[in-house]
Design an enzyme around this catalytic site. Structure first.
Site, PDB file in Angstrom:
ATOM      1  N   CYS A 133       0.419  -1.153  -0.117  1.00  0.00           N
ATOM      2  CA  CYS A 133      -0.788  -0.258  -0.306  1.00  0.00           C
ATOM      3  C   CYS A 133       0.619   1.528   0.218  1.00  0.00           C
ATOM      4  O   CYS A 133       1.557   1.383  -0.982  1.00  0.00           O
ATOM      5  CB  CYS A 133      -0.943  -0.179   1.257  1.00  0.00           C
ATOM      6  SG  CYS A 133      -2.221   0.855   1.055  1.00  0.00           S
ATOM      7  N   HIS A 134       1.126   2.143   0.811  1.00  0.00           N
ATOM      8  CA  HIS A 134       1.649   2.858   1.108  1.00  0.00           C
ATOM      9  C   HIS A 134       2.918   2.606   1.578  1.00  0.00           C
ATOM     10  O   HIS A 134       3.594   3.667   1.712  1.00  0.00           O
ATOM     11  CB  HIS A 134       0.806   3.941   1.981  1.00  0.00           C
ATOM     12  CG  HIS A 134       0.564   5.433   1.545  1.00  0.00           C
ATOM     13  ND1 HIS A 134      -0.996   4.460   1.563  1.00  0.00           N
ATOM     14  CD2 HIS A 134       0.029   5.535   0.519  1.00  0.00           C
ATOM     15  CE1 HIS A 134      -2.226   5.492   0.821  1.00  0.00           C
ATOM     16  NE2 HIS A 134      -0.922   6.113   0.058  1.00  0.00           N
ATOM     17  N   GLU A 164      -5.408   7.077  -4.263  1.00  0.00           N
ATOM     18  CA  GLU A 164      -5.214   8.879  -3.605  1.00  0.00           C
ATOM     19  C   GLU A 164      -6.079  10.046  -3.885  1.00  0.00           C
ATOM     20  O   GLU A 164      -6.874  10.151  -3.360  1.00  0.00           O
ATOM     21  CB  GLU A 164      -3.873   9.222  -3.843  1.00  0.00           C
ATOM     22  CG  GLU A 164      -3.341  10.146  -2.645  1.00  0.00           C
ATOM     23  CD  GLU A 164      -3.043   9.166  -1.731  1.00  0.00           C
ATOM     24  OE1 GLU A 164      -3.210   8.684  -0.585  1.00  0.00           O
ATOM     25  OE2 GLU A 164      -1.941   8.543  -1.783  1.00  0.00           O
TER      26      GLU A 164
END
Length: 230
Positions: A133-134, A164
């Site tokens: 993910c991030h 995002e």
């Protein structure tokens, strides 16, 4: 590689979501689900965070069995309450590292040179580097000993620019993760918004979003098994 049965999960210490007034931290399921996969595969799991201590958490869901097991485990609780910083970690102990996600990673993972060094050392020793993910924010400044970015020329997945924008944070985060990885020479491989997507390329395992967390961990276990056999 066959003697190292430990995996390190890296967590953000950043708790403020830009100027929104909202809190953030590491996304709990992206640590808890991989932890379950790794421990069931026989690996000991350690935790590390940018500032050490008890890192902030986000995405807590009491109905998620993996999360409740993670938080209820006495060993995990002790490790979570007093995480070391990367400077206190010996990369040589670990077969793999996983950069767990959460929006907080966008602020502090790229700036942690010690954490980037741990990932480099694990990779150059023949181990596996992974992120979900991030979490790939932790990869953007990982440079190998030859000066080449770890992600250069490799296929990767990460939280996409479209995702995002879909969550309304494309103007809040300090940079767009997909774009930054591409600037580092990565070949970003997206799936539909919020669909599970895991990409493996030369001992680099990445996943697009929370739905990819279990798949990333399973791919790490497969990669480690192949290294051991090899």
């Amino acid at each position: 590689m066959s003697e190292r049965k430990k995996i390190l999960i890296a967590l953000t210490s950043h708790e403020r979501l830009g100027d929104t007034g909202r809190s953030t931290g590491f996304y709990l399921p992206e640590a808890a689900h991989p932890w379950r996969v790794f421990t069931e595969a026989g690996y000991e799991v350690d935790l590390v965070s940018v500032r050490g201590g008890n890192p902030p958490r986000d995405g807590v869901d009491p109905s998620d069995a993996a999360q409740t097991s993670f938080l209820a485990d006495e060993v995990v609780a002790a490790k979570l309450a007093a995480t070391p910083t990367a400077a206190q970690v010996d990369a040589g102990e670990y077969a793999a590292i996983l950069f767990a996600g959460g929006h907080g990673t966008m602020w502090d993972f790229p700036e942690d040179s010690a954490l980037a060094g741990v990932a480099r050392d694990i990779y150059e020793a023949g181990g596996v580097v992974s992120a979900v993910c991030h979490g790939p924010a932790g990869l953007v400044n990982v440079t190998l000993s030859d000066g080449v970015p770890l992600v250069a020329g490799k296929r990767v997945a990460a939280f996409t620019n479209a995702e995002e924008a879909a969550v309304g944070l494309d103007r809040v985060v300090p940079f767009l993760l997909q774009s930054r990885l591409e600037e580092r020479g990565a070949v970003h491989v997206p799936a539909d918004n919020f669909a599970a997507n895991v990409v493996v390329d030369e001992r680099l395992v990445t996943g697009q979003n929370p739905a990819s967390a279990t798949g990333v961990a399973e791919a790490v276990v497969r990669e480690l098994a192949a290294i051991t056999v090899g």
